[in-house]
Design a protein around this motif. Structure first.
Motif, PDB file in Angstrom:
ATOM      1  N   LEU A   6       0.866  -1.178   0.000  1.00 53.03           N
ATOM      2  CA  LEU A   6       0.000   0.000   0.000  1.00 53.03           C
ATOM      3  C   LEU A   6       0.895   1.217   0.000  1.00 53.03           C
ATOM      4  O   LEU A   6       1.865   1.272   0.765  1.00 53.03           O
ATOM      5  CB  LEU A   6      -0.869   0.045   1.265  1.00 53.03           C
ATOM      6  N   SER A   7       0.601   2.175  -0.873  1.00 55.51           N
ATOM      7  CA  SER A   7       1.396   3.392  -0.808  1.00 55.51           C
ATOM      8  C   SER A   7       0.492   4.617  -0.831  1.00 55.51           C
ATOM      9  O   SER A   7      -0.295   4.813  -1.746  1.00 55.51           O
ATOM     10  CB  SER A   7       2.420   3.434  -1.941  1.00 55.51           C
ATOM     11  N   GLY A   8       0.590   5.378   0.246  1.00 55.01           N
ATOM     12  CA  GLY A   8      -0.117   6.652   0.347  1.00 55.01           C
ATOM     13  C   GLY A   8      -1.623   6.561   0.203  1.00 55.01           C
ATOM     14  O   GLY A   8      -2.256   7.398  -0.431  1.00 55.01           O
ATOM     15  N   VAL A   9      -2.213   5.530   0.799  1.00 52.64           N
ATOM     16  CA  VAL A   9      -3.654   5.333   0.636  1.00 52.64           C
ATOM     17  C   VAL A   9      -4.444   6.348   1.472  1.00 52.64           C
ATOM     18  O   VAL A   9      -4.138   6.571   2.636  1.00 52.64           O
ATOM     19  CB  VAL A   9      -4.049   3.900   1.027  1.00 52.64           C
ATOM     20  N   GLU A  10      -5.417   6.964   0.827  1.00 49.96           N
ATOM     21  CA  GLU A  10      -6.301   7.895   1.535  1.00 49.96           C
ATOM     22  C   GLU A  10      -7.739   7.543   1.241  1.00 49.96           C
ATOM     23  O   GLU A  10      -8.091   7.175   0.117  1.00 49.96           O
ATOM     24  CB  GLU A  10      -6.040   9.341   1.079  1.00 49.96           C
ATOM     25  N   LYS A  11      -8.561   7.644   2.267  1.00 50.02           N
ATOM     26  CA  LYS A  11      -9.985   7.364   2.087  1.00 50.02           C
ATOM     27  C   LYS A  11     -10.787   8.331   2.957  1.00 50.02           C
ATOM     28  O   LYS A  11     -10.515   8.472   4.140  1.00 50.02           O
ATOM     29  CB  LYS A  11     -10.292   5.918   2.502  1.00 50.02           C
ATOM     30  N   ARG A  12     -11.717   9.023   2.314  1.00 48.82           N
ATOM     31  CA  ARG A  12     -12.553   9.987   3.032  1.00 48.82           C
ATOM     32  C   ARG A  12     -14.007   9.574   2.956  1.00 48.82           C
ATOM     33  O   ARG A  12     -14.453   9.016   1.963  1.00 48.82           O
ATOM     34  CB  ARG A  12     -12.411  11.372   2.375  1.00 48.82           C
ATOM     35  N   PHE A  13     -14.728   9.844   4.020  1.00 46.72           N
ATOM     36  CA  PHE A  13     -16.184   9.701   3.987  1.00 46.72           C
ATOM     37  C   PHE A  13     -16.747  11.085   4.228  1.00 46.72           C
ATOM     38  O   PHE A  13     -16.757  11.555   5.360  1.00 46.72           O
ATOM     39  CB  PHE A  13     -16.672   8.739   5.063  1.00 46.72           C
ATOM     40  N   GLY A  14     -17.165  11.741   3.177  1.00 51.76           N
ATOM     41  CA  GLY A  14     -17.612  13.118   3.335  1.00 51.76           C
ATOM     42  C   GLY A  14     -16.460  13.947   3.857  1.00 51.76           C
ATOM     43  O   GLY A  14     -15.383  13.975   3.269  1.00 51.76           O
ATOM     44  N   VAL A  22      -1.647   6.107   4.385  1.00 53.81           N
ATOM     45  CA  VAL A  22      -1.050   4.930   5.017  1.00 53.81           C
ATOM     46  C   VAL A  22      -0.288   4.116   3.963  1.00 53.81           C
ATOM     47  O   VAL A  22      -0.784   3.904   2.856  1.00 53.81           O
ATOM     48  CB  VAL A  22      -2.132   4.057   5.681  1.00 53.81           C
ATOM     49  N   SER A  23       0.912   3.711   4.292  1.00 54.62           N
ATOM     50  CA  SER A  23       1.708   2.864   3.402  1.00 54.62           C
ATOM     51  C   SER A  23       2.258   1.695   4.210  1.00 54.62           C
ATOM     52  O   SER A  23       2.686   1.878   5.344  1.00 54.62           O
ATOM     53  CB  SER A  23       2.893   3.640   2.821  1.00 54.62           C
ATOM     54  N   PHE A  24       2.208   0.518   3.647  1.00 53.70           N
ATOM     55  CA  PHE A  24       2.937  -0.600   4.263  1.00 53.70           C
ATOM     56  C   PHE A  24       3.122  -1.708   3.242  1.00 53.70           C
ATOM     57  O   PHE A  24       2.542  -1.689   2.150  1.00 53.70           O
ATOM     58  CB  PHE A  24       2.257  -1.098   5.548  1.00 53.70           C
ATOM     59  N   ARG A  25       3.984  -2.667   3.601  1.00 51.53           N
ATOM     60  CA  ARG A  25       4.246  -3.817   2.745  1.00 51.53           C
ATOM     61  C   ARG A  25       4.041  -5.080   3.548  1.00 51.53           C
ATOM     62  O   ARG A  25       4.428  -5.143   4.708  1.00 51.53           O
ATOM     63  CB  ARG A  25       5.710  -3.832   2.290  1.00 51.53           C
ATOM     64  N   ALA A  57      -6.923   8.373  -2.913  1.00 52.82           N
ATOM     65  CA  ALA A  57      -5.562   8.506  -3.405  1.00 52.82           C
ATOM     66  C   ALA A  57      -4.760   7.298  -2.959  1.00 52.82           C
ATOM     67  O   ALA A  57      -5.171   6.572  -2.059  1.00 52.82           O
ATOM     68  CB  ALA A  57      -4.935   9.794  -2.852  1.00 52.82           C
ATOM     69  N   GLY A  58      -3.615   7.095  -3.613  1.00 54.51           N
ATOM     70  CA  GLY A  58      -2.746   5.997  -3.228  1.00 54.51           C
ATOM     71  C   GLY A  58      -2.939   4.781  -4.105  1.00 54.51           C
ATOM     72  O   GLY A  58      -3.830   4.731  -4.949  1.00 54.51           O
ATOM     73  N   ARG A  59      -2.033   3.819  -3.922  1.00 51.41           N
ATOM     74  CA  ARG A  59      -2.065   2.617  -4.748  1.00 51.41           C
ATOM     75  C   ARG A  59      -2.038   1.368  -3.892  1.00 51.41           C
ATOM     76  O   ARG A  59      -1.409   1.329  -2.843  1.00 51.41           O
ATOM     77  CB  ARG A  59      -0.844   2.602  -5.664  1.00 51.41           C
ATOM     78  N   VAL A  60      -2.743   0.352  -4.357  1.00 45.92           N
ATOM     79  CA  VAL A  60      -2.680  -0.960  -3.724  1.00 45.92           C
ATOM     80  C   VAL A  60      -2.135  -1.920  -4.776  1.00 45.92           C
ATOM     81  O   VAL A  60      -2.717  -2.058  -5.849  1.00 45.92           O
ATOM     82  CB  VAL A  60      -4.062  -1.439  -3.257  1.00 45.92           C
ATOM     83  N   THR A  61      -1.009  -2.547  -4.473  1.00 44.28           N
ATOM     84  CA  THR A  61      -0.423  -3.494  -5.414  1.00 44.28           C
ATOM     85  C   THR A  61      -0.414  -4.871  -4.772  1.00 44.28           C
ATOM     86  O   THR A  61       0.078  -5.029  -3.653  1.00 44.28           O
ATOM     87  CB  THR A  61       1.023  -3.088  -5.756  1.00 44.28           C
ATOM     88  N   PHE A  62      -0.967  -5.836  -5.461  1.00 45.61           N
ATOM     89  CA  PHE A  62      -0.989  -7.188  -4.923  1.00 45.61           C
ATOM     90  C   PHE A  62      -0.274  -8.109  -5.891  1.00 45.61           C
ATOM     91  O   PHE A  62      -0.631  -8.182  -7.068  1.00 45.61           O
ATOM     92  CB  PHE A  62      -2.434  -7.649  -4.710  1.00 45.61           C
TER      93      PHE A  62
END
Lengths: 262, 373
Positions: A6-14, A22-25, A57-62
Motif C-alpha cells: 500500500l502506498s499513500g492510501v487515503e480514504k474519506r467519507f464526506g 497509510v503505506s505498508f508492505r 488517493a494511493g495505490r494498492v499493489t498485490f
C-alpha cells in the motif's frame, strides 16, 4: 518482492478522513498485525484493500499487479481472501456448502454439465466436497459439516469464515478480529491454526485484532494506526514499548479515540 | 488464481494438522455425493417418461371432460411459471414483481410465430402431427428467446445495484409491455390476438407437450439450483458482500438467473397462448404477476417442490373461485393470510419434498439451502 504493497492510501467519507496516507508492505509468509484503537481505520483499510471501498488517493499493489479500485470479486480471484468483523456467513446454507461455494476455481464443468449432470460435473462436485472437508478438518469443524452455518457457536462461525476464505486458495488472508468472541482456549487453538497457515501452507496473513497477547505472540510484524495515520511500525517487541502506541492506547493526551469502528 | 503462484499451497501434504480442542472426528459425515451418471439408464428413464406422458395424454384427452383438461393444462403452465420465478425470487433473493410481462412477451411471440410458421412448414413438410409439434416447439423457443432477451435488457441495469431496484423496474416493465401489446395493431390491440390468417391461432398445447415442457423446466432448474452456480446464487441471497469476497461475480450470476427465469416465463406464456385460440393483453395484468408471487410464497420461497405445489394450488383455487368474480381476490388474500400465519415460510419452507422424505433417523439431511425469512 512484497506480496501486498500500500502506498499513500487515503480514504474519506464526506468530511471525515478515515485513512490519511497509510503505506505498508506485507511480505510472503508473514503474519502482519494491523492494530490501533477503535475508530483508527483498520477495517476501512481492509475494505480498501479488498475493493469494497475505492481509495481517493494511493495505490494498492498485490503480487505485482495494481489492484486499486478493482471490484471485490476480481481481487478475491487474484488470491486475496478475507473474513469479516461482523461475521458474514451464508447462514441458511450448511457448513460444508459454505466452504464449497468458494471453490469456483476448482470447477471445470460449465452450465451444460450441470444441466445434464455429466461425469465431469460429478467429478467436480466430489473434488469440491473433498477439498471442503480437508479445510473443515483443518479448522476443526469437520464433524459439523452438515449443520447450518447459523446454528454454529460464535467461535466456530469465525473459524468457518476462515475455512471458506481458504477455499479460494489465497496467497494472502485478511482476518478482521478473528479471535473476537472466542474464549482463551479457542484463541490458543486459533493461534496454532494461524501459524499452521503460514508455515505449512505458505500464506501471508494480515490480522486486525484486539486480543493483544495473541497479536504480540503470533505476528512477525506490526503496523499501528490511529485516527487514520500510521503511528508506529516494527516487530512486536518494538511496538510494546513504543511511546506513541502507549499513548494512543492508554490515552495520555486524554484524546477522544473512543469512536466506533466503521 | 494468479498466473504466477510462487508457493502453491497444497493441503495434500497436511498430514500433520495442528492440534485442536475438538478431537478428530469419528467417521466423516457421509454426505450423499452426486451419483455417478449412468447414461443408458438415464436415456431409458427419459424415454419411459415420454411414453408414459404420451399414454397419459391420450387417456386424459379421451376420458376427461374439456373443463378438467383445461385445468390440468393450466396447472402445467403455472408450474413452469412458478419454478422459473422461484429461481430469481426464491433462490437468488432478487424480487421480480413483473414477471407477467415476460410471460406476455413469450405468449405473443409464440402466438405470432405459431400463426406464421404453420402455413410455411405445412407447405414444406405436409400437415401432420410432426409438423404441429415442430411449429409448437419452434414457437415456444422463439418466445423463450425473446423473453430472455427482454430479461437481459431489464436485468443488466437493475441488477448491478444491491437492493430492491429490480422490483420497481420489473413492475414498470410489466405495465409497459401490457400497454405496448394493447396498442400493437398487428397483434390485435386491446381485443387480443387471435391470428390473422384463416386458420387462426391453433391450440397446439396438448397435455403431452405441456407436461413435457414442465419436466424439462423442472429438471433443468433443479439441476441448475443444485450445482455450483445454484450455490453461488444462494450465497448472493444470503450475503452479497460475502459472496463477492469469495470471487462470485454477483452481477453476472444475478443477470444469468434473471434471464433464465424470464425465458422460463416466456415458455409458460407460449404454452398458455397455444392452449386457447387467443390471448388478450389483460391476461397479463399486474394481478398475473401477483398470482405468480402467490404460487412461490405459498409453496415456500426457495423450494422447487414448493413452487410446483404453489402453481397447482393457484390454478385450482382460481378455478374453484371463478363464481366469486371480483371477490375472488378478497378470498385469495384471506387464504394467503391464513397460510402466512400458519406457515410463515410457506408450506415447505425452503426445503424440498425429497429432503422431508430422506429425514429418516440416522441419515444426514441433504444440504439445506434455506430461505429468506
Amino acid at each position: 518482492m512484497s506480496l501486498l504493497e500500500l502506498s499513500g492510501v487515503e480514504k474519506r467519507f464526506g468530511g471525515i478522513a478515515a485513512i490519511q496516507g497509510v503505506s505498508f508492505r506485507v511480505e510472503p509468509k508473514q503474519i502482519f498485525g494491523l492494530i490501533g484503537p477503535n475508530g483508527a481505520g483498520k477495517t476501512t483499510l481492509f475494505n480498501v484493500v479488498t475493493g469494497v471501498y475505492r481509495p481517493e488517493a494511493g495505490r494498492v499493489t498485490f503480487d505485482g499487479r495494481d489492484v486499486t479500485g478493482k471490484n471485490p470479486a476480481a481481487i478475491a480471484e487474484a488470491g486475496l481472501g478475507r473474513t469479516f468483523q461482523n461475521i458474514r456467513l451464508f447462514r441458511a446454507m450448511s457448513v460444508e456448502q459454505n466452504v464449497m461455494v468458494a471453490g469456483q476455481h476448482l470447477h471445470r464443468s460449465g452450465l451444460f454439465d450441470a444441466l445434464l449432470r455429466t461425469r465431469r460435473f460429478a467429478d467436480d462436485e466430489n473434488r469440491l466436497r473433498r477439498r471442503a472437508h480437508e479445510l473443515l478438518e483443518l479448522m476443526g469443524l469437520r464433524e459439523l459439516s452438515a449443520e447450518l452455518a447459523q446454528s454454529l457457536p460464535y467461535g466456530s462461525q469465525r473459524r468457518l469464515e476462515i475455512a471458506r476464505a481458504l477455499m479460494l486458495e489465497p496467497q494472502l488472508l485478511l482476518l478482521d478480529e478473528p479471535a473476537a468472541g472466542m474464549n482463551s482456549q479457542e484463541a490458543r487453538d486459533l493461534e496454532r491454526q494461524l501459524r499452521f497457515l503460514r508455515d505449512q501452507l505458505g500464506l501471508s496473513l494480515i490480522l486486525v485484532e484486539h486480543n493483544v497477547s495473541l497479536v504480540m505472540s503470533v505476528c512477525d510484524h506490526i503496523h499501528v494506526v490511529d485516527r487514520g495515520r500510521t503511528i508506529a511500525e516494527g516487530v512486536p517487541d518494538e511496538i510494546k514499548t513504543h511511546p506513541r502506541v502507549l499513548s494512543a492506547y492508554l490515552g495520555e493526551d486524554s484524546g477522544d479515540s473512543g469512536e466506533t469502528e466503521r | 488464481m494468479l498466473d504466477s503462484t510462487p508457493t502453491e499451497p497444497s493441503l495434500a501434504s497436511s498430514a500433520e494438522l495442528p492440534p485442536s480442542s475438538t478431537p478428530p472426528s469419528s467417521p466423516p459425515p457421509n454426505e450423499p455425493g452426486p451419483r455417478e451418471p449412468r447414461p443408458t439408464l438415464r436415456l431409458l428413464v427419459s424415454a419411459g417418461l415420454v411414453v408414459i406422458l404420451w399414454g397419459l395424454g391420450f387417456l386424459i384427452e379421451s376420458q376427461l371432460i374439456e373443463y378438467v383438461q383445461r385445468i390440468l393444462l393450466l396447472c402445467g403452465v403455472n408450474i413452469v411459471l412458478a419454478v422459473g420465478l422461484n429461481l430469481i425470487n426464491g433462490t437468488t433473493g432478487q424480487f421480480s414483481i413483473g414477471h407477467a410481462g415476460f410471460m406476455a412477451v413469450g405468449a405473443y411471440t409464440a402466438a405470432y410465430l405459431g400463426v406464421h410458421l404453420a402455413p410455411a412448414l405445412e407447405a414444406a413438410l405436409g400437415a401432420g402431427v410432426g409438423t404441429d409439434a415442430l411449429v409448437l416447439n419452434l414457437a415456444l423457443l422463439g418466445g423463450a428467446l425473446l423473453a430472455g432477451f427482454a430479461g437481459l435488457l431489464i436485468g443488466m441495469p437493475s441488477l448491478r445495484l444491491r437492493g430492491d431496484y429490480l422490483a420497481v423496474v420489473t413492475l414498470g416493465f410489466g405495465e409497459i409491455i401490457r400497454i405496448l401489446f394493447t396498442n400493437a395493431e398487428f397483434l390485435g390491440s386491446a381485443t387480443g390476438y387471435f391470428g390473422d390468417s384463416l386458420a387462426g391461432l391453433r391450440a397446439y398445447s396438448s397435455f403431452f407437450w405441456v407436461y413435457l415442457w414442465v419436466l424439462l423446466v423442472v429438471v433443468g432448474i433443479r439441476n441448475l439450483t443444485f450445482s455450483q452456480t445454484g450455490r453461488s446464487l444462494v450465497a448472493i441471497r444470503e450475503d452479497e458482500i460475502a459472496a463477492e469476497s469469495i470471487a462470485a461475480p454477483s452481477t453476472r450470476l444475478k443477470v444469468q438467473a434473471f434471464v433464465i427465469s424470464a425465458a422460463t416465463a416466456g415458455i409458460a406464456g407460449g404454452l398458455f397462448a397455444h392452449m386457447q385460440a387467443g390471448i388478450r393483453p389483460e391476461d397479463f395484468r399486474f394481478e398475473k404477476s401477483i398470482d405468480m408471487l402467490v404460487m412461490i410464497i405459498v409453496g415456500g420461497l426457495g423450494s422447487i417442490s414448493g413452487a410446483i405445489i404453489g402453481g397447482v394450488f393457484v390454478a385450482v383455487t382460481l378455478e374453484l373461485m371463478r363464481d366469486l368474480a371480483q371477490y375472488r381476490l378478497v378470498v385469495y388474500a384471506l387464504l394467503l393470510i391464513i397460510v402466512m400465519i400458519g406457515r410463515p415460510k410457506g408450506l415447505l419452507g425452503s426445503r424440498e419434498l425429497s429432503e422431508l422424505w430422506r429425514r429418516a433417523p440416522g441419515k444426514t439431511p441433504e444440504p439445506v439451502r434455506g430461505g429468506k425469512s
